[in-house]
Design a protein around this motif. Sequence first.
Motif, PDB file in Angstrom:
ATOM      1  N   CYS A 215       0.967  -1.244  -0.093  1.00  0.00           N
ATOM      2  CA  CYS A 215       0.094  -0.050   0.229  1.00  0.00           C
ATOM      3  C   CYS A 215       0.780   1.451   0.061  1.00  0.00           C
ATOM      4  O   CYS A 215       1.833   1.231   0.758  1.00  0.00           O
ATOM      5  CB  CYS A 215      -0.729   0.071   1.258  1.00  0.00           C
ATOM      6  N   PHE A 217       0.152   3.907   1.110  1.00  0.00           N
ATOM      7  CA  PHE A 217       0.176   5.040   2.681  1.00  0.00           C
ATOM      8  C   PHE A 217       0.769   4.315   3.410  1.00  0.00           C
ATOM      9  O   PHE A 217       1.113   3.133   3.540  1.00  0.00           O
ATOM     10  CB  PHE A 217      -1.411   4.876   2.798  1.00  0.00           C
ATOM     11  N   TYR A 221      -1.325   2.691  12.441  1.00  0.00           N
ATOM     12  CA  TYR A 221      -1.930   1.677  13.032  1.00  0.00           C
ATOM     13  C   TYR A 221      -1.748   0.402  12.250  1.00  0.00           C
ATOM     14  O   TYR A 221      -2.164  -0.629  12.647  1.00  0.00           O
ATOM     15  CB  TYR A 221      -3.375   1.904  13.511  1.00  0.00           C
ATOM     16  N   PRO A 225       2.556  -1.583   5.780  1.00  0.00           N
ATOM     17  CA  PRO A 225       3.794  -1.181   5.202  1.00  0.00           C
ATOM     18  C   PRO A 225       5.178  -2.158   5.737  1.00  0.00           C
ATOM     19  O   PRO A 225       6.132  -2.259   5.216  1.00  0.00           O
ATOM     20  CB  PRO A 225       4.194   0.140   5.631  1.00  0.00           C
ATOM     21  N   HIS A 293      -9.969   2.440  -0.409  1.00  0.00           N
ATOM     22  CA  HIS A 293      -9.855   3.704  -0.127  1.00  0.00           C
ATOM     23  C   HIS A 293     -11.005   4.820  -0.475  1.00  0.00           C
ATOM     24  O   HIS A 293     -11.325   4.705  -1.749  1.00  0.00           O
ATOM     25  CB  HIS A 293      -8.654   4.147  -1.106  1.00  0.00           C
TER      26      HIS A 293
HETATM   27  S1  SF4 Z   1      -4.847   1.186   6.552  1.00  0.00           S
HETATM   28 FE1  SF4 Z   1      -3.730   2.865   5.384  1.00  0.00          FE
HETATM   29  S2  SF4 Z   1      -1.494   1.619   5.280  1.00  0.00           S
HETATM   30 FE2  SF4 Z   1      -3.013   0.147   5.861  1.00  0.00          FE
HETATM   31  S3  SF4 Z   1      -3.614  -0.665   3.904  1.00  0.00           S
HETATM   32 FE3  SF4 Z   1      -5.001   0.933   4.569  1.00  0.00          FE
HETATM   33  S4  SF4 Z   1      -4.335   2.916   3.711  1.00  0.00           S
HETATM   34 FE4  SF4 Z   1      -2.565   1.206   3.233  1.00  0.00          FE
END
Ligand code: SF4
Length: 443
Positions: A215, A217, A221, A225, A293
């Motif tokens: 992802c 982002f 929490y 990543p 999203h």
């Molecule tokens: S919570 Fe944030 S980092 Fe985790 S998958 Fe969703 S957008 Fe991506």
Amino acid sequence: MFHVKHSSPHILLVNPWIADFAAYNFWIKPLGLLNIADLLRENGFRVTLIDCLDSLTKTRKYGIGKFPKTRIDKPHPLKSVPRNYSQYGIPEEMLLKRFSMVEENPDTIGITSGMTYWYPGVFKIIEITKKFFRNVPIILGGIYATLCYEHAKKHSGVDIVFNGREESEVLKLIFGLTGFEVAPNSELRRNNLQYPAFDLYPQLDYLCISTSKGCPFTCTYCASPFLTKGFSRRDPYNVVDEIEYWTGKCGVNNIAFYDDALLVDPSKHFVPIMKEVIRRGIHCNFHTPNAVHIREIDEEIAALLFRSRFKTIRLGFETSDEATQIETGGKVDNQKFQRAIKSLKRAGYSGEEIGVYLMAGLPGQRVGEVEKGIAFVKESGANPMLVEYSPIPHTPLFEKAKKLSPFDLENEPLFHNNSILPCQWDGFTMADYRRLKEGLRRN
Ligand code: SF4
């Protein structure tokens, strides 16, 4: 080229039980394990799969339902929690029967793992497996093994804990254990047209698919990543080929997307995929249990979701508090949320069908923030769904959670269990949480 010491080793892959206060099968399948199974077969191994979660008491709409459960003793750290604790999945006798039906002793056993606090189910499987298949090396991988590597090494009792990210790395490990040797710099065979080994299931009520990895982002929490480095996507037509393959070949008509970022940059990915699904006349219900999203949902995307039969829409909103939104990563804001809800309703979804996840019990969060979030989602015409915060190791918020939690989050993964509201405090108690839940149930 590979130097093969003996032909076709046999690998047993196991998806273990869940041990928890509650569990429900919302399109759960061990996708990583099935990718490994496929890769192993592609490279000449024989594979047997035992999925302890491949059983429902009754199949409901869209192929989901309740797991069979067996009441078990609560692990000591959770003794004071006033709820029943169970092992979810096939009964132990059935597991032993399946083990006894494995035609030939495996050369290596691979066991996966899910949420960090489900580890008692994993340990039980390891214990039984070791007794049944003596002296066969066991590799433990998956989410718990990666996030709680030291805990797993110390307590699981397996030969190898695997915390790598790439499926090809685990394959190389298995090559080593079974006597296969990989010549330096040699490439593992990977056929892009191969799909996860869902054909190992005797029956499929649904399956899951991943069109991307990672992802872009970095929400504070979320473990995405850490668990997946970078962000990559498959070719859209290859994704549609896979959907067509499963719906056509196996008659599957429910597919859940496991992507962390299915809708990101939609004109290059989601739009071509779903337009092609429609063009080919593929008939299937789609579901997004992992949430999509919100910022990407405009009129065009909402209409495409509706036309291409997305039946379960879940949105990852988490909070309507603008300061918290920014502090936790800024993946969405309230204006974009309202635009998304309007677009989805205009496309044909009812408010009830638009499930909006709101996080409850973030470290230091007051109950009032969640109350405001619920009211905001309702006013916007959608369906609020509370998700209790679970502290996840290696996420930025875990450090704050450790400081504020009354539980020893660092050393005991059982305390990551969201059911115990790990970051409860005077500003957000368990009684507050129950009251919110009850309020949503009544409405
Ligand atoms: S919570 Fe944030 S980092 Fe985790 S998958 Fe969703 S957008 Fe991506």
